[in-house]
Design a protein around this motif. Structure first.
Motif, PDB file in Angstrom:
ATOM      1  N   LEU A  96     129.275 -12.899  -3.241  1.00  0.00           N
ATOM      2  CA  LEU A  96     129.508 -11.414  -3.876  1.00  0.00           C
ATOM      3  C   LEU A  96     127.997 -10.422  -4.099  1.00  0.00           C
ATOM      4  N   MET A  97     128.426  -9.428  -3.368  1.00  0.00           N
ATOM      5  CA  MET A  97     127.508  -8.235  -2.557  1.00  0.00           C
ATOM      6  C   MET A  97     127.729  -7.325  -3.948  1.00  0.00           C
ATOM      7  N   ASP A  98     126.913  -6.756  -4.694  1.00  0.00           N
ATOM      8  CA  ASP A  98     126.447  -5.397  -5.353  1.00  0.00           C
ATOM      9  C   ASP A  98     125.469  -4.663  -5.100  1.00  0.00           C
ATOM     10  N   LEU A  99     125.636  -3.976  -4.173  1.00  0.00           N
ATOM     11  CA  LEU A  99     124.845  -3.265  -3.334  1.00  0.00           C
ATOM     12  C   LEU A  99     124.477  -1.647  -3.960  1.00  0.00           C
ATOM     13  N   GLY A 100     123.291  -1.483  -3.164  1.00  0.00           N
ATOM     14  CA  GLY A 100     122.181  -0.430  -3.882  1.00  0.00           C
ATOM     15  C   GLY A 100     120.876  -0.647  -4.765  1.00  0.00           C
ATOM     16  N   VAL A 101     120.987   0.335  -5.660  1.00  0.00           N
ATOM     17  CA  VAL A 101     119.515   0.047  -6.331  1.00  0.00           C
ATOM     18  C   VAL A 101     120.302   0.245  -7.987  1.00  0.00           C
ATOM     19  N   SER A 102     119.231  -0.919  -8.539  1.00  0.00           N
ATOM     20  CA  SER A 102     119.858  -1.005  -9.904  1.00  0.00           C
ATOM     21  C   SER A 102     119.655   0.206 -10.767  1.00  0.00           C
ATOM     22  N   SER A 103     119.407   0.264 -12.306  1.00  0.00           N
ATOM     23  CA  SER A 103     119.532   1.186 -13.064  1.00  0.00           C
ATOM     24  C   SER A 103     118.156   1.280 -13.796  1.00  0.00           C
ATOM     25  N   PRO A 104     117.302  -0.765 -14.099  1.00  0.00           N
ATOM     26  CA  PRO A 104     116.091  -0.982 -14.274  1.00  0.00           C
ATOM     27  C   PRO A 104     114.685  -0.495 -12.646  1.00  0.00           C
ATOM     28  N   GLN A 105     115.421  -0.581 -11.278  1.00  0.00           N
ATOM     29  CA  GLN A 105     114.803  -0.230 -10.314  1.00  0.00           C
ATOM     30  C   GLN A 105     114.493   1.306 -10.776  1.00  0.00           C
ATOM     31  N   ILE A 106     115.940   2.606 -10.945  1.00  0.00           N
ATOM     32  CA  ILE A 106     115.668   3.561 -10.998  1.00  0.00           C
ATOM     33  C   ILE A 106     115.065   3.919 -11.910  1.00  0.00           C
TER      34      ILE A 106
END
Length: 307
Positions: A96-106
């Protein structure tokens, strides 16, 4: 430092359902984040099941290690998912790959991912290594910056933005904060579609570039073919067109037989994947979590014949 920023996992049940989790299987969460998908995978595993998780982000790894401390079925790797290929061949029942930036990072201003919060102009997924955006644009020439903004941000004002950044650093020194970059971009972008901040595409472009996200995705997809067992599932969630295009083309490329034109009578090379389909967030999920609105999940299955 304690992680106080929340994260709502996109396509949580749909992604884990697509993995078709078997109780004694071995699964890989290639982008642990805050562990939403991992926890649901674990709920479907027996005591013999195994989960290997990857992440670049030190805070994500801290969360993964905390989970591993209470669940011996988990193996944690503080690495990008291009390192999937270091695992044993044909050893996984699902990736499983969930790409991009996460909410905590943003949402964390200290990470520098968002123009909505002023903070250091960093944007590194792994803050323990590599060059920050601020460090890069301090020395990058106009042509290089323009190419990055154009290719990774699909920004038609790439050249004016790059020139504006160059003027700003010559007049006042290096850009060090997200607010400074957003201000420069806003001054260079003359028109923008309604509801979208002028800095959106530039921030996306710099984040993708500084983390080599697209190159790593291509490496990780190739590695997934190696580590998946026959009938193992590949599940990828992307959040912008550049990522989704790579995933779509990769699955299409490996979902057809390959004929060697130099040997027209030879048997074709068998396909390595079988496309299962595409899933989008429901209207209910989008209403509850606006960040899910651009998500696209693609699912494929490793063929029984190992190519």
């Amino acid at each position: 430092m304690q992680d106080t920023f929340s994260h709502r996992t996109v396509l949580l049940n749909e992604a884990v359902d697509a993995l078709s989790v078997q109780p004694d299987g071995h699964y890989i969460d290639a982008t642990f984040g805050r562990g939403g998908h991992s926890r649901l995978i674990l709920s479907g595993l027996s005591t013999l099941g195994r989960l290997t998780v990857f992440d670049k982000d030190p805070q994500a790894i801290a969360a993964a290690n905390a989970l591993a401390d209470v669940d011996e079925r988990i193996s944690v790797r503080h690495e990008g998912f291009k390192h999937l290929g270091e695992l044993e061949a044909a050893s996984a029942d699902g990736v499983l790959m969930d790409l991009g930036v996460s909410s905590p990072q943003i949402d964390d201003p200290t990470r520098g991912f968002s123009f909505r919060h002023d903070g250091p102009l960093d944007m590194r997924m792994d803050t323990t290594r590599g060059q920050s955006v601020s460090e890069w644009i301090a020395t990058a020439d106009v042509a290089e910056m323009a190419e990055v903004i154009r290719e990774y941000g699909e920004e038609r004002f790439a050249q004016p933005i790059a020139k504006a950044i160059d003027r700003r650093r010559q007049e006042r020194g290096p850009l060090r904060t997200t607010a400074e970059l957003a201000e420069v971009v806003a001054g260079a972008v003359k028109t923008r579609e309604p509801g979208k901040d002028p800095a959106t595409r530039t921030f996306q472009a710099f984040r993708i570039f500084i983390n080599a996200e697209l190159e790593e995705l291509q490496q990780a997809l190739t590695a997934a073919l190696k580590v998946l067992r026959p009938n193992g599932r590949l599940v990828v969630i992307s959040f912008h067109s550049l990522e989704d295009r790579i995933v779509k083309q990769f699955i299409a490329q490996h979902s057809r037989e390959v004929f060697d034109r130099r040997a027209p009578f030879a048997a074709p090379k068998p396909m390595a994947l079988r496309s299962i389909g595409r899933v989008m967030p429901s209207a209910e999920e989008v209403a509850e979590n606006a960040r899910s609105r651009s998500a696209v999940m693609r699912v494929a299955e490793r063929t029984e014949v190992m190519a």
